[in-house]
Write a protein that holds these residues in place. Structure first.
Motif, PDB file in Angstrom:
ATOM      1  N   LEU A 118      12.320   5.621  -6.175  1.00 31.49           N
ATOM      2  CA  LEU A 118      11.551   4.457  -6.504  1.00 31.49           C
ATOM      3  C   LEU A 118      11.699   3.143  -5.507  1.00 31.49           C
ATOM      4  CD1 LEU A 118      11.777   4.646 -10.395  1.00 31.49           C
ATOM      5  CD2 LEU A 118       9.953   4.890  -9.021  1.00 31.49           C
ATOM      6  N   ASN A 119      13.079   3.243  -5.012  1.00 33.83           N
ATOM      7  CA  ASN A 119      13.415   2.149  -3.977  1.00 33.83           C
ATOM      8  C   ASN A 119      12.702   2.677  -2.710  1.00 33.83           C
ATOM      9  OD1 ASN A 119      15.246   1.126  -5.583  1.00 33.83           O
ATOM     10  ND2 ASN A 119      17.053   2.343  -4.492  1.00 33.83           N
ATOM     11  N   ALA A 120      12.534   3.802  -2.251  1.00 27.17           N
ATOM     12  CA  ALA A 120      11.522   3.933  -1.113  1.00 27.17           C
ATOM     13  C   ALA A 120      10.011   3.386  -1.329  1.00 27.17           C
ATOM     14  CB  ALA A 120      11.473   5.493  -0.926  1.00 27.17           C
ATOM     15  N   LEU A 121       9.615   3.633  -2.409  1.00 31.90           N
ATOM     16  CA  LEU A 121       8.153   3.094  -2.933  1.00 31.90           C
ATOM     17  C   LEU A 121       8.289   1.758  -2.744  1.00 31.90           C
ATOM     18  CD1 LEU A 121       6.578   5.295  -5.798  1.00 31.90           C
ATOM     19  CD2 LEU A 121       6.046   5.187  -3.366  1.00 31.90           C
ATOM     20  N   ASP A 122       9.323   1.237  -3.207  1.00 35.95           N
ATOM     21  CA  ASP A 122       9.403  -0.214  -3.363  1.00 35.95           C
ATOM     22  C   ASP A 122       9.517  -0.724  -1.992  1.00 35.95           C
ATOM     23  OD1 ASP A 122       9.563  -2.524  -5.433  1.00 35.95           O
ATOM     24  OD2 ASP A 122      11.281  -3.098  -4.166  1.00 35.95           O
ATOM     25  N   GLU A 156       3.356   4.613 -14.249  1.00 40.18           N
ATOM     26  CA  GLU A 156       3.103   5.164 -15.671  1.00 40.18           C
ATOM     27  C   GLU A 156       3.979   6.330 -15.920  1.00 40.18           C
ATOM     28  OE1 GLU A 156      -1.220   6.035 -15.605  1.00 40.18           O
ATOM     29  OE2 GLU A 156      -1.549   4.129 -15.271  1.00 40.18           O
ATOM     30  N   ASP A 157       4.572   7.202 -15.198  1.00 38.42           N
ATOM     31  CA  ASP A 157       5.555   8.147 -15.471  1.00 38.42           C
ATOM     32  C   ASP A 157       7.082   7.479 -15.737  1.00 38.42           C
ATOM     33  OD1 ASP A 157       3.489  10.019 -15.357  1.00 38.42           O
ATOM     34  OD2 ASP A 157       4.125  10.915 -13.400  1.00 38.42           O
ATOM     35  N   HIS A 158       7.177   6.253 -15.243  1.00 39.87           N
ATOM     36  CA  HIS A 158       8.434   5.818 -15.437  1.00 39.87           C
ATOM     37  C   HIS A 158       8.369   4.350 -16.078  1.00 39.87           C
ATOM     38  CE1 HIS A 158       8.704   8.670 -12.047  1.00 39.87           C
ATOM     39  NE2 HIS A 158       9.778   9.250 -12.822  1.00 39.87           N
ATOM     40  N   GLU A 159       7.796   4.369 -17.114  1.00 43.40           N
ATOM     41  CA  GLU A 159       7.346   3.117 -17.532  1.00 43.40           C
ATOM     42  C   GLU A 159       8.654   2.047 -17.898  1.00 43.40           C
ATOM     43  OE1 GLU A 159       4.567   2.634 -20.954  1.00 43.40           O
ATOM     44  OE2 GLU A 159       3.546   4.211 -20.249  1.00 43.40           O
ATOM     45  N   SER A 160       9.643   2.662 -18.451  1.00 41.34           N
ATOM     46  CA  SER A 160      11.117   1.951 -18.850  1.00 41.34           C
ATOM     47  C   SER A 160      11.773   1.579 -17.488  1.00 41.34           C
ATOM     48  CB  SER A 160      11.853   3.095 -19.445  1.00 41.34           C
ATOM     49  OG  SER A 160      12.285   4.089 -18.490  1.00 41.34           O
ATOM     50  N   ASP A 161      11.184   1.878 -16.251  1.00 45.84           N
ATOM     51  CA  ASP A 161      11.599   1.280 -15.136  1.00 45.84           C
ATOM     52  C   ASP A 161      10.988   0.065 -14.769  1.00 45.84           C
ATOM     53  OD1 ASP A 161      14.204   3.249 -14.293  1.00 45.84           O
ATOM     54  OD2 ASP A 161      12.568   4.495 -14.636  1.00 45.84           O
ATOM     55  N   THR A 168      12.343  -5.640 -13.702  1.00 49.65           N
ATOM     56  CA  THR A 168      12.563  -4.443 -12.946  1.00 49.65           C
ATOM     57  C   THR A 168      13.184  -4.739 -11.549  1.00 49.65           C
ATOM     58  OG1 THR A 168      11.375  -2.508 -12.147  1.00 49.65           O
ATOM     59  CG2 THR A 168       9.970  -4.726 -12.108  1.00 49.65           C
ATOM     60  N   LYS A 169      13.881  -3.828 -10.904  1.00 52.28           N
ATOM     61  CA  LYS A 169      14.398  -3.788  -9.644  1.00 52.28           C
ATOM     62  C   LYS A 169      13.202  -3.521  -8.723  1.00 52.28           C
ATOM     63  CE  LYS A 169      18.876  -1.927 -11.075  1.00 52.28           C
ATOM     64  NZ  LYS A 169      19.673  -0.821 -10.735  1.00 52.28           N
ATOM     65  N   HIS A 170      12.410  -2.983  -9.188  1.00 55.54           N
ATOM     66  CA  HIS A 170      11.098  -2.483  -8.334  1.00 55.54           C
ATOM     67  C   HIS A 170       9.827  -3.389  -8.465  1.00 55.54           C
ATOM     68  CE1 HIS A 170      13.835   0.824  -8.004  1.00 55.54           C
ATOM     69  NE2 HIS A 170      13.620   1.225  -9.312  1.00 55.54           N
ATOM     70  N   ARG A 171       9.944  -4.421  -8.073  1.00 56.79           N
ATOM     71  CA  ARG A 171       8.933  -5.571  -8.424  1.00 56.79           C
ATOM     72  C   ARG A 171       7.864  -5.292  -7.368  1.00 56.79           C
ATOM     73  NH1 ARG A 171      12.036 -11.370  -9.975  1.00 56.79           N
ATOM     74  NH2 ARG A 171      13.578 -10.075 -11.088  1.00 56.79           N
ATOM     75  N   SER A 172       8.087  -5.093  -6.373  1.00 56.74           N
ATOM     76  CA  SER A 172       6.742  -4.884  -5.361  1.00 56.74           C
ATOM     77  C   SER A 172       5.986  -3.780  -5.796  1.00 56.74           C
ATOM     78  CB  SER A 172       7.425  -4.544  -4.027  1.00 56.74           C
ATOM     79  OG  SER A 172       8.293  -5.697  -3.485  1.00 56.74           O
ATOM     80  N   VAL A 173       6.540  -2.496  -6.216  1.00 55.56           N
ATOM     81  CA  VAL A 173       5.846  -1.480  -6.542  1.00 55.56           C
ATOM     82  C   VAL A 173       4.868  -1.977  -7.898  1.00 55.56           C
ATOM     83  CG1 VAL A 173       5.812   0.804  -7.830  1.00 55.56           C
ATOM     84  CG2 VAL A 173       7.487   0.293  -6.060  1.00 55.56           C
ATOM     85  N   LYS A 174       5.666  -2.694  -8.814  1.00 59.64           N
ATOM     86  CA  LYS A 174       4.856  -3.220 -10.167  1.00 59.64           C
ATOM     87  C   LYS A 174       3.799  -4.010  -9.715  1.00 59.64           C
ATOM     88  CE  LYS A 174       4.247  -3.812 -14.536  1.00 59.64           C
ATOM     89  NZ  LYS A 174       5.222  -3.766 -15.701  1.00 59.64           N
ATOM     90  N   LYS A 175       3.969  -5.156  -8.714  1.00 61.31           N
ATOM     91  CA  LYS A 175       2.899  -6.080  -8.068  1.00 61.31           C
ATOM     92  C   LYS A 175       1.738  -5.599  -7.494  1.00 61.31           C
ATOM     93  CE  LYS A 175       6.004  -9.777  -7.315  1.00 61.31           C
ATOM     94  NZ  LYS A 175       6.629 -10.746  -6.320  1.00 61.31           N
ATOM     95  N   VAL A 176       2.043  -4.270  -6.729  1.00 58.88           N
ATOM     96  CA  VAL A 176       1.174  -3.577  -5.937  1.00 58.88           C
ATOM     97  C   VAL A 176       0.187  -2.690  -7.020  1.00 58.88           C
ATOM     98  CG1 VAL A 176       0.414  -1.511  -4.464  1.00 58.88           C
ATOM     99  CG2 VAL A 176       2.040  -3.455  -3.668  1.00 58.88           C
ATOM    100  N   TYR A 177       0.926  -2.145  -7.963  1.00 59.24           N
ATOM    101  CA  TYR A 177       0.413  -1.577  -9.101  1.00 59.24           C
ATOM    102  C   TYR A 177      -0.663  -2.251  -9.732  1.00 59.24           C
ATOM    103  CZ  TYR A 177      -0.261   0.425 -13.685  1.00 59.24           C
ATOM    104  OH  TYR A 177      -0.543   0.777 -14.830  1.00 59.24           O
ATOM    105  N   LEU A 178      -0.341  -3.507 -10.016  1.00 59.04           N
ATOM    106  CA  LEU A 178      -1.363  -4.482 -10.748  1.00 59.04           C
ATOM    107  C   LEU A 178      -2.186  -4.826 -10.188  1.00 59.04           C
ATOM    108  CD1 LEU A 178       1.675  -6.481 -12.778  1.00 59.04           C
ATOM    109  CD2 LEU A 178      -0.084  -4.862 -13.843  1.00 59.04           C
ATOM    110  N   ARG A 179      -2.279  -5.205  -8.848  1.00 54.05           N
ATOM    111  CA  ARG A 179      -3.154  -5.683  -7.870  1.00 54.05           C
ATOM    112  C   ARG A 179      -4.067  -4.423  -7.612  1.00 54.05           C
ATOM    113  NH1 ARG A 179      -1.634  -7.872  -1.866  1.00 54.05           N
ATOM    114  NH2 ARG A 179      -0.749  -9.505  -3.096  1.00 54.05           N
ATOM    115  N   TRP A 180      -3.710  -3.465  -7.675  1.00 59.09           N
ATOM    116  CA  TRP A 180      -4.623  -2.215  -7.181  1.00 59.09           C
ATOM    117  C   TRP A 180      -5.427  -1.606  -8.546  1.00 59.09           C
ATOM    118  CZ3 TRP A 180      -1.734   1.248  -3.162  1.00 59.09           C
ATOM    119  CH2 TRP A 180      -1.506   0.299  -2.017  1.00 59.09           C
TER     120      TRP A 180
END
Length: 141
Positions: free
Chosen positions: A83-87, A116-121, A126-138
């Motif tokens: 998840l850090n690498a994706l972030d 979606e597979d790691h909703e709790s993270d 979340t430590k992975h804010r950039s992933v969440k932002k891209v997810y919401l944007r896309w």
């Protein structure tokens, strides 16, 4: 004298144009190198994550507690590294370091599955804010 000055200026302008083109090409190569490095890190960490998950499953319910805890720790660490690498990739996209349009088609499903597979993270804080932002944007495009 004016014609001579104009000739010198034209030559200097031609040299500047060549320098700008060379700089743009070097910048493109640098971005490609960065992207390839990120992709390699993501693939490697995803593989480690999968292997750790397989190891946890292979232990079964009758495994000694020490082995089970160690496998769970490796699994959790591998998941965080993935998840850090994706972030990092998503941070580069959000900050214009990599072209979002080019990467959307390739990584949209990867990002969607990760969230979606790691909703709790990916909840609040979340430590992975950039992933969440891209997810919401896309998600809507």
């Amino acid at each position: 004298l004016a014609i001579c000055t104009l000739g010198v200026a034209a030559k200097q302008l031609s040299g500047l144009v060549q320098q700008v083109r060379a700089g743009a090409e070097a910048n493109g190569i640098s971005r490609l190198t960065a992207l390839l490095g990120l992709e390699d890190a993501i693939a490697s960490r995803r593989r480690d994550y999968s292997e750790a998950g397989i190891a946890v499953t292979a232990l079964g319910d009758d495994a000694p507690e020490v082995e089970s805890k160690a496998a769970d720790l490796r699994y959790g660490e591998a998941k965080q590294m993935y998840l850090n690498a994706l972030d990092r990739l998503c941070w580069c996209i959000l900050n214009g370091k990599l072209d979002e349009g080019e990467l959307r088609s390739e990584y949209r499903e990867v990002i969607r599955l990760a969230v979606e597979d790691h909703e709790s993270d990916f909840g609040t804080g979340t430590k992975h804010r950039s992933v969440k932002k891209v997810y919401l944007r896309w998600a809507d495009t």
